[in-house]
Motif scaffolding. Sequence first.
Motif, PDB file in Angstrom:
ATOM      1  N   GLY A   1      15.230  18.169  22.217  1.00  0.00           N
ATOM      2  CA  GLY A   1      14.888  17.976  20.809  1.00  0.00           C
ATOM      3  C   GLY A   1      13.844  16.900  20.621  1.00  0.00           C
ATOM      4  N   VAL A   2      14.024  15.780  21.311  1.00  0.00           N
ATOM      5  CA  VAL A   2      13.038  14.701  21.205  1.00  0.00           C
ATOM      6  C   VAL A   2      11.682  15.196  21.684  1.00  0.00           C
ATOM      7  CG1 VAL A   2      12.410  12.433  22.058  1.00  0.00           C
ATOM      8  CG2 VAL A   2      14.738  12.874  21.386  1.00  0.00           C
TER       9      VAL A   2
ATOM     10  N   PHE B   1      10.449  18.186  21.545  1.00  0.00           N
ATOM     11  CA  PHE B   1       9.794  19.003  20.527  1.00  0.00           C
ATOM     12  C   PHE B   1       9.281  18.147  19.373  1.00  0.00           C
ATOM     13  CE2 PHE B   1      11.041  22.682  22.700  1.00  0.00           C
ATOM     14  CZ  PHE B   1      10.215  23.666  22.221  1.00  0.00           C
ATOM     15  N   MET B   2      10.066  17.135  19.028  1.00  0.00           N
ATOM     16  CA  MET B   2       9.592  16.236  17.982  1.00  0.00           C
ATOM     17  C   MET B   2       8.274  15.593  18.390  1.00  0.00           C
ATOM     18  SD  MET B   2      13.032  14.342  16.855  1.00  0.00           S
ATOM     19  CE  MET B   2      12.343  13.006  15.929  1.00  0.00           C
TER      20      MET B   2
ATOM     21  N   VAL C   1       6.067  16.602  20.590  1.00  0.00           N
ATOM     22  CA  VAL C   1       4.954  17.549  20.637  1.00  0.00           C
ATOM     23  C   VAL C   1       4.445  17.865  19.228  1.00  0.00           C
ATOM     24  CG1 VAL C   1       4.474  19.976  21.008  1.00  0.00           C
ATOM     25  CG2 VAL C   1       5.376  18.630  22.839  1.00  0.00           C
ATOM     26  N   GLY C   2       5.386  18.158  18.334  1.00  0.00           N
ATOM     27  CA  GLY C   2       4.980  18.484  16.974  1.00  0.00           C
ATOM     28  C   GLY C   2       4.273  17.320  16.310  1.00  0.00           C
ATOM     29  N   GLY C   3       4.877  16.128  16.434  1.00  0.00           N
ATOM     30  CA  GLY C   3       4.309  14.957  15.775  1.00  0.00           C
ATOM     31  C   GLY C   3       2.927  14.623  16.290  1.00  0.00           C
TER      32      GLY C   3
ATOM     33  N   GLN D   1       0.845  16.571  17.759  1.00  0.00           N
ATOM     34  CA  GLN D   1      -0.144  17.588  17.382  1.00  0.00           C
ATOM     35  C   GLN D   1      -0.595  17.415  15.935  1.00  0.00           C
ATOM     36  OE1 GLN D   1       1.925  21.110  18.870  1.00  0.00           O
ATOM     37  NE2 GLN D   1      -0.045  21.728  19.672  1.00  0.00           N
ATOM     38  N   ILE D   2       0.350  17.068  15.086  1.00  0.00           N
ATOM     39  CA  ILE D   2      -0.029  16.843  13.688  1.00  0.00           C
ATOM     40  C   ILE D   2      -0.986  15.666  13.605  1.00  0.00           C
ATOM     41  CG2 ILE D   2       0.838  16.114  11.449  1.00  0.00           C
ATOM     42  CD1 ILE D   2       3.378  17.645  12.072  1.00  0.00           C
TER      43      ILE D   2
ATOM     44  N   SER E   1      -4.411  16.577  15.060  1.00  0.00           N
ATOM     45  CA  SER E   1      -5.253  17.529  14.337  1.00  0.00           C
ATOM     46  C   SER E   1      -5.522  17.100  12.896  1.00  0.00           C
ATOM     47  CB  SER E   1      -4.611  18.918  14.367  1.00  0.00           C
ATOM     48  OG  SER E   1      -3.258  18.823  14.026  1.00  0.00           O
ATOM     49  N   LEU E   2      -4.937  15.996  12.454  1.00  0.00           N
ATOM     50  CA  LEU E   2      -5.244  15.540  11.094  1.00  0.00           C
ATOM     51  C   LEU E   2      -6.727  15.233  10.906  1.00  0.00           C
ATOM     52  CD1 LEU E   2      -2.354  13.308   9.764  1.00  0.00           C
ATOM     53  CD2 LEU E   2      -3.225  15.420   8.835  1.00  0.00           C
TER      54      LEU E   2
ATOM     55  N   THR F   1      -9.228  16.208  12.650  1.00  0.00           N
ATOM     56  CA  THR F   1     -10.154  17.249  13.084  1.00  0.00           C
ATOM     57  C   THR F   1      -9.917  18.515  12.263  1.00  0.00           C
ATOM     58  OG1 THR F   1      -8.593  18.078  14.693  1.00  0.00           O
ATOM     59  CG2 THR F   1     -10.118  16.387  15.439  1.00  0.00           C
ATOM     60  N   VAL F   2     -10.796  19.453  12.465  1.00  0.00           N
ATOM     61  CA  VAL F   2     -10.653  20.708  11.728  1.00  0.00           C
ATOM     62  C   VAL F   2      -9.845  21.716  12.545  1.00  0.00           C
ATOM     63  CG1 VAL F   2     -11.883  22.501  10.497  1.00  0.00           C
ATOM     64  CG2 VAL F   2     -12.841  20.235  10.655  1.00  0.00           C
TER      65      VAL F   2
ATOM     66  N   GLY G   1      -6.974  22.848  15.301  1.00  0.00           N
ATOM     67  CA  GLY G   1      -5.721  22.365  15.841  1.00  0.00           C
ATOM     68  C   GLY G   1      -5.711  22.567  17.337  1.00  0.00           C
ATOM     69  N   GLY G   2      -4.841  21.875  18.015  1.00  0.00           N
ATOM     70  CA  GLY G   2      -4.671  22.137  19.435  1.00  0.00           C
ATOM     71  C   GLY G   2      -5.597  21.344  20.322  1.00  0.00           C
TER      72      GLY G   2
ATOM     73  N   PHE H   1       3.085  23.292  14.313  1.00  0.00           N
ATOM     74  CA  PHE H   1       3.403  21.919  14.734  1.00  0.00           C
ATOM     75  C   PHE H   1       4.598  21.405  13.956  1.00  0.00           C
ATOM     76  CE2 PHE H   1      -1.465  21.493  15.050  1.00  0.00           C
ATOM     77  CZ  PHE H   1      -1.474  22.344  16.130  1.00  0.00           C
TER      78      PHE H   1
ATOM     79  N   ASP I   1       7.737  22.926  15.238  1.00  0.00           N
ATOM     80  CA  ASP I   1       8.189  22.214  16.437  1.00  0.00           C
ATOM     81  C   ASP I   1       8.891  20.929  16.058  1.00  0.00           C
ATOM     82  OD1 ASP I   1       7.295  24.039  18.152  1.00  0.00           O
ATOM     83  OD2 ASP I   1       5.567  22.925  18.889  1.00  0.00           O
ATOM     84  N   LEU I   2       8.195  20.163  15.246  1.00  0.00           N
ATOM     85  CA  LEU I   2       8.698  18.839  14.872  1.00  0.00           C
ATOM     86  C   LEU I   2      10.067  18.958  14.222  1.00  0.00           C
ATOM     87  CD1 LEU I   2       7.906  15.814  14.589  1.00  0.00           C
ATOM     88  CD2 LEU I   2       7.138  16.362  12.316  1.00  0.00           C
TER      89      LEU I   2
ATOM     90  N   GLY J   1      12.905  20.048  16.598  1.00  0.00           N
ATOM     91  CA  GLY J   1      13.330  18.907  17.406  1.00  0.00           C
ATOM     92  C   GLY J   1      14.139  17.936  16.595  1.00  0.00           C
TER      93      GLY J   1
ATOM     94  N   LEU K   1      17.545  19.255  15.756  1.00  0.00           N
ATOM     95  CA  LEU K   1      18.388  19.253  16.955  1.00  0.00           C
ATOM     96  C   LEU K   1      18.943  17.860  17.209  1.00  0.00           C
ATOM     97  CD1 LEU K   1      19.216  21.302  18.994  1.00  0.00           C
ATOM     98  CD2 LEU K   1      17.255  20.715  20.372  1.00  0.00           C
TER      99      LEU K   1
END
Lengths: 463, 757
Positions: free
Chosen positions: A262-263, A265-266, A268-270, A272-273, A276-277, A279-280, A282-283, B306, B309-310, B313, B316
Amino acid sequence: MEKRTHNFLKGLGILFAVAAGIGTAVLGYVDRTDWIQVAFYSVAVVAIILWGWHFFLVRWSYRSLVKEDGSKPPETIETTSKRSLFWDLIAKNWIAVTGFLLLLGLFILLCFLVPGFFSGRTVVSAIILLGFLILAFLAYKFLNINKSVIIGVAVLVGLFIIGSVSIDGFLSLQNIKSMLVFASFLGIATIGQTLVVMLGGLDLSIPFLIGATNLGLMSLISLGVPPWLAFIVILAFGTIVGLFNGLISFNLQGQSLIVTLGVGFMVVGGVQILVSLPTVTGGTVFGVVPDWLKNLASLNGKFFGLPIPPVILIWILISILLIVGLRHTKWGRNLYAVGGKRLSADRLSISERAYWVGVYVISGFTSAATGAMLLGWSGGGFIGVGDQYLFLTVAAVAVGGTSLLGGYGGYGFTVIGVLALQVISTFLAGLGLSFEGQQFIFGLLILPLVALYSRAPHIREQI
Amino acid sequence: MVNQLVAAIKPSQIPGSDPQSTKYLIVPIFIFFALMIFAMIRGPQIISGSGIGTAIMVSTPLILATYALTALALAGRVTVDLSIGPLIGFINVTTIQLYAAGYIQSPVAYFICALAIGVIYQFLYALIVIFIRVQPIIVALSMFLAFSGINLVILPRPGGRAPDWMLSWSAGTEVVQPTLILLIFSTLIWYALTHTAYWQHLKLMGSDEKSAYTSGVRIYIVRIGAHIIGGVYAALAAIAFTGLIGSGDPTQGTTYTLMAVTALVLGGSSLIGGRGGAFGAILGSVNIYLINFILSTFRFERFQSFVTDLSYGAVLVASLLILIALPYIQKAFKNLSVFVFFIIGTLSAAAVQIHMKFDQVTRGTVGGFGGKSKDAEIFEKALESGSDCLITGKACAEGGNSTVWMFIAIGIAALIYLVYLLVKHRDGPTVSFIIAAIVIFFGCVWSGTREAYFVNADLGTNLQYILNYAPQYFTSEYLRVGAGLPDFSSSSSALVGLAYAVATLGGIVFFTSAIVIIAMPRFRKEIKTQTLVLFAIAISFIVFAAISYYGIESNRQSFFGIDGYAVILILFLLFLLTAPTLFSNINLNNVFIIFLGVLAILAVYFLASPSGTIITDDGSKFYSPIITELIVGDTSSINYTRPIRGEFITSDVTWLKEAALIIFAIFVFQFFTYLTMGAKISFARFRPYIAILSIAALTWSAMFFAIGYPYWKMILITAIGIAISPLIWQAFGVYKIKLKSQEGLEKWGGLSEDRKV
């Protein structure tokens, strides 16, 4: 048995070995193999045959000779021991013998079925492999070293032999160097996993952290942060994530696997956000990786002029430090104590929390370091760069022989596991399989490797 | 009769009287309703024929996969089958390819084939775990990799076609659909399984394998059985998945594994073994669906994956952290049965849904303010002023930036307070209610309202970009408390508007903290009582603000916004949930819960629209959150008319119904007050509850007034109720004494002590 017979057997063995060596060389010449390889195989064949001969015939015949000279055992026992030279051994190890014969049968079958399979080279390879298997088995049976080390080394060498005989260029300097570089990445990423597993936990946030730090470092550099500062920031970030992991999973030790997932995924998501903030797109982000980082991890890296990528040396250094540290420092011994039995460790006033959180912090740090170095290797930030490490780190630890229940193992085992996995994956790639095929076979191969020795005791013995 | 009732209530409150406790389900239920209410506020279309149909269709594969994982997790040894996702993918692509090759044409063959793959795989898995004695997690990881690889070999890219008989499965426009039948069928099998002796063995083995072995359970057979059950459900999940996507997809593995594991944890199952069930699995999977749904209403555009995902996680980790607090939660909710908790949640969700329904109609018919979205205003404003405040993303407050700072200050203070509480009192209620507070807070400040027709406006790239893509975190930046006021110089209403706004917001912040204090068992009674009083004041503020501004101006626009009512309703329900813990030595919990439930049912009965349905299929409308609507209208013409809600009521309610309602309400009020007093009537026993009952009566009256029920009727009810209360209690008491004395006479041949009461 008389001494004369013994000497005769010895001489016969040497003769046979030399003959086989010469035969190998001739076969190799006929096969138009590189002369280095011919020499290598010939020597290997001679050595293996000598070894096997010694073990199977000379050693036991000599032992019975000594016995005769000394205490004169009764005749009945002598006859059985005479018989045991061969049959008894087989009767005792019928599983191994059957497996061996099956392998042999399989080889012969393949020779008949697959056109072009039968050549001097394959025969020699098969002989080497089978001889090596016998060797490993004997070592396993009769040597008094740590058994998982033997199996690990045996698997590693066996795979290496298979790889070098079946794939062109497997033994080339470039290939070995690249294998070592990849192994270093995996090895550094697995440091944390090993320590965590030794306490009975699992850290599945490693791949995500690697991807996130990889992307984050690139993004920071492309935003104009000085690379050294960005590097430090990224390492600090990894450490903090590790700390977080450790703190929240301490009370959930049985489920540390899911907590860290879980951590991960957090993170990775965080990341990435955040990335990509500004920039135009993502990824993926692009930018210029500083030369020192490139030099650190790329294949053409130089270490003070030597053509060795520094990351290999770093890994070797860390490995030595860690192996010695785990064995000989208070910290290392306490780690084993906590992993082995919490209650005992507690009675020794070892803080379970400190060690638990500590290994996760190390894990976060090494993951971040791996992510940063992978950036130096690839030259562009990519979130998915760590994906394969989800499986590889756990597999390397398990294949090495560290117990997933904690308390047993060490980084030395993991090094063997890392190398074995690296050889397998290079081998599979060298066979020309597609990525999916590699994945499939790789997954299936891990099971028998782990099953070789990392088995839990039967429930009867646990009570 | 009363005696029996009182006696029947009590056994459920003895802690630890239920050995097979299902109290762990309270957490998933709580999360479910929090998410549900949030989802209904964000996108009311979720409660509609197609909405529910889609939910069933999308979550069925996940539910079945979670069943499989639950069966395996029950077996212990940390058997988290991470390969479940790729396994589902494997069955999916294999059957698709076999079907395309012309092999398994009939549904029966198809099912048999899928089930065979799942069962054989899990059987081998069990054999490996049992006889080779490798850790299950290693097997799972290996097979994860192997399946991921082979799936891509079998079907290189998503494609193919599901069998013809399965094509209707992916429609999902109706509640009753093949997937639902599959789900019900599987669940029935599951429940049949749980009522066998085998299941007890499985749970025993999961919680302690050694004890199971020593007590003669044949653990090999049991483990193999668990894996076979897991295989069957994995196969069914794969079939449902195939029906859902209508094709083959080899790449879904990782996501599905993660989702199923998250659902497992969210459902309260223990990964260590021995705890878990179908209800938890369903709740967990539906929670996952709801999270996805809520996220999709925000329209994060390129950030969507994204954020997904966040949030996976985060959810969870959060649900695992709640598991730490589980013992405390069980302790705190020991007086509350899981079933009752579920009913409360249902009722509150239903109430919110009613509000959404009615307010939607009200808005549509009245028009005016409600027809305009926040974006439209921002857009018009940007066109008028030409200022760059939007482009820079700074606050566009006309009354100065001080408002923003005030909110930030309040927010930080509240946050520090909550963190302090969390650190100081790490117990179940604190954690749960902080989560509730966070959910409500984000529901208030987070806006995802986007309308497509702004895209084409010629605004320059920057503004367009912001309008179209930027997620609006903390839209309180856009708060314009003073902006809606006509003029500071010519009107005197500025102060009034500001005061109301502050009161409303302060009340909400206050509410969250007060809830926490009340819920905390460790505080002293005095503190709780004081908090309750303050809490009541805060609620009155909110209610007052809501009511007084409802009928503002001729077009009846309301700064408070219709969503405000939904929030108020949730507040009430939460209040009524928490207030009983104030004096937890009495069975007030159940009293208020039932009281609340009956009232809510009455509300549904009387407020149902003339068409007789509360479910609409019109899902095109999104609602702006409450705080962003805080643009105070022209307060000079406040019109204290009756709320327009009443228009719906008068046409449908006859005097007979009203009379029935009044009588019933009085009876319920009396009866439960009587029960509250522990069936022993005396003023001394009644006195502690006067405050609570008064507040409850007031708030409920206010709410009924707010939804259009005439105030005089409620006054009538209260008046009659209070006036005749001693009589009724007396009647209850007499009846009770009579019963007792009869009992006593039978036993002893004379009157018992109870006569003296």
